[in-house]
Scaffold this motif. Sequence first.
Motif, PDB file in Angstrom:
ATOM      1  N   UNK A 160       0.833  -1.207   0.000  1.00  0.00           N
ATOM      2  CA  UNK A 160       0.000   0.000   0.000  1.00  0.00           C
ATOM      3  C   UNK A 160       0.866   1.254   0.000  1.00  0.00           C
ATOM      4  N   UNK A 161       1.920   1.235   0.817  1.00  0.00           N
ATOM      5  CA  UNK A 161       2.815   2.388   0.879  1.00  0.00           C
ATOM      6  C   UNK A 161       3.539   2.592  -0.446  1.00  0.00           C
ATOM      7  N   UNK A 162       4.056   1.517  -1.024  1.00  0.00           N
ATOM      8  CA  UNK A 162       4.751   1.627  -2.303  1.00  0.00           C
ATOM      9  C   UNK A 162       3.814   2.133  -3.397  1.00  0.00           C
ATOM     10  N   UNK A 163       2.587   1.635  -3.392  1.00  0.00           N
ATOM     11  CA  UNK A 163       1.601   2.071  -4.394  1.00  0.00           C
ATOM     12  C   UNK A 163       1.263   3.542  -4.234  1.00  0.00           C
ATOM     13  N   UNK A 164       1.358   4.059  -3.006  1.00  0.00           N
ATOM     14  CA  UNK A 164       1.069   5.476  -2.739  1.00  0.00           C
ATOM     15  C   UNK A 164       2.253   6.372  -3.067  1.00  0.00           C
ATOM     16  N   UNK A 165       3.353   5.778  -3.482  1.00  0.00           N
ATOM     17  CA  UNK A 165       4.530   6.564  -3.847  1.00  0.00           C
ATOM     18  C   UNK A 165       5.479   6.840  -2.708  1.00  0.00           C
ATOM     19  N   UNK A 166       5.328   6.123  -1.592  1.00  0.00           N
ATOM     20  CA  UNK A 166       6.209   6.302  -0.442  1.00  0.00           C
ATOM     21  C   UNK A 166       7.400   5.362  -0.565  1.00  0.00           C
ATOM     22  N   UNK A 167       8.602   5.905  -0.422  1.00  0.00           N
ATOM     23  CA  UNK A 167       9.806   5.091  -0.405  1.00  0.00           C
ATOM     24  C   UNK A 167       9.906   4.377   0.949  1.00  0.00           C
ATOM     25  N   UNK A 168      10.255   3.114   0.919  1.00  0.00           N
ATOM     26  CA  UNK A 168      10.387   2.341   2.146  1.00  0.00           C
ATOM     27  C   UNK A 168      11.829   1.905   2.358  1.00  0.00           C
ATOM     28  N   UNK A 169      12.216   1.870   3.628  1.00  0.00           N
ATOM     29  CA  UNK A 169      13.491   1.269   4.025  1.00  0.00           C
ATOM     30  C   UNK A 169      13.207   0.270   5.128  1.00  0.00           C
ATOM     31  N   UNK A 170      13.645  -0.968   4.928  1.00  0.00           N
ATOM     32  CA  UNK A 170      13.479  -1.974   5.964  1.00  0.00           C
ATOM     33  C   UNK A 170      14.583  -1.848   6.994  1.00  0.00           C
ATOM     34  N   UNK A 171      14.192  -1.818   8.260  1.00  0.00           N
ATOM     35  CA  UNK A 171      15.137  -1.907   9.378  1.00  0.00           C
ATOM     36  C   UNK A 171      15.112  -3.337   9.890  1.00  0.00           C
ATOM     37  N   UNK A 172      16.230  -4.005   9.838  1.00  0.00           N
ATOM     38  CA  UNK A 172      16.319  -5.414  10.222  1.00  0.00           C
ATOM     39  C   UNK A 172      17.286  -5.542  11.391  1.00  0.00           C
ATOM     40  N   UNK A 173      16.797  -5.987  12.536  1.00  0.00           N
ATOM     41  CA  UNK A 173      17.681  -6.268  13.666  1.00  0.00           C
ATOM     42  C   UNK A 173      18.344  -7.620  13.414  1.00  0.00           C
ATOM     43  N   UNK A 174      19.667  -7.622  13.376  1.00  0.00           N
ATOM     44  CA  UNK A 174      20.420  -8.851  13.114  1.00  0.00           C
ATOM     45  C   UNK A 174      20.507  -9.676  14.387  1.00  0.00           C
TER      46      UNK A 174
END
Length: 342
Positions: A160-174
Amino acid sequence: MRENDALTKEMKPLIDPFGRTIDYLRVSVTDRCDFRCFYCMADTMHFLPKREVLSFEELDRLCTVFVALGIRKLRVTGGEPLVRKDVMTLIASLSRHLQSGALDELTLTTNGSQLSKHARDLASLGIRRINLSLDTLRADRFAKITRWGRLDQILEGMESALAAGIKLKLNVVALKTVNDDEFDDMIRFCAERDMGLTFIETMPMGEIGADRADMYLSLTEVRERLQESWRLSPSSYRSGGPATYYTLEETGSRIGFISPLSHNFCEGCNRVRVTCTGTLYTCLGQEGSVDLRKALRTSRSDDALIDVIRSAIDRKPKGHDFVIDRNDNRPSIGRHMSVTGG
């Protein structure tokens, strides 16, 4: 929401004792979250009474004062910020600082559970980037990490966010032996969707009923392992946060590493955090704090609030005290990350 005295005054910027200009504020709107990630929270959490939490009017006033003091980037956090009832009212009000040019960026960090409901409205308010916390791409593992979350709900919000034109960054705890077999898959997943990716070391904050030493994974080790399969080149890119970035030559995408334990990131710190109760922390990894709520609630003028903020910045420490000690399972910092704001 009311306009502030501070907006009509010419303010000197916030500069700490080490010459660092503070232009990035992370403000929590709630300590509550709809997940209980085991490395972040205890299974049974006791949340703040609502009377202790700042109202939207108080949060708006507080953020507006910080903007007048030179804050250029404002991140709304939690807990999970989008679980607070009517939070879009606050975000809509704060977006006026984008429209005026006083803010360069208004953004948020979320677990994604509510994104499908709010993505279009967030985009319409000028939200261009969002950090999404997601530690696995496997449904069964996601349910175990979050204790009850559903991965399909997060993936729906992401789309939904990508379709709305929002750039996403995943935060991954290792996390050692938890998700360290998925990092290559996550790189491919993000590259296919033109999403950013940042790996984060687990931070020793709050009692969680488990030994963090058993799950701690140095990002130096992660990066060395990734370089066996990928070509990583150091990048000069900076997001305003603590990450060090590398470019993945195979895809052209960027990968960030936030390493509070294996590589101290404090030298260029430009940020402070305010909790949902109005407590200002000038360092994530220190217990020192000041109360802004009293100044908010005892005076209609912003002068007292500004004085307290400046006094706190004048005492901002050079760096944090994070450490994971295998001989002492106590967290370095007693408060949970959900209290401080991500």
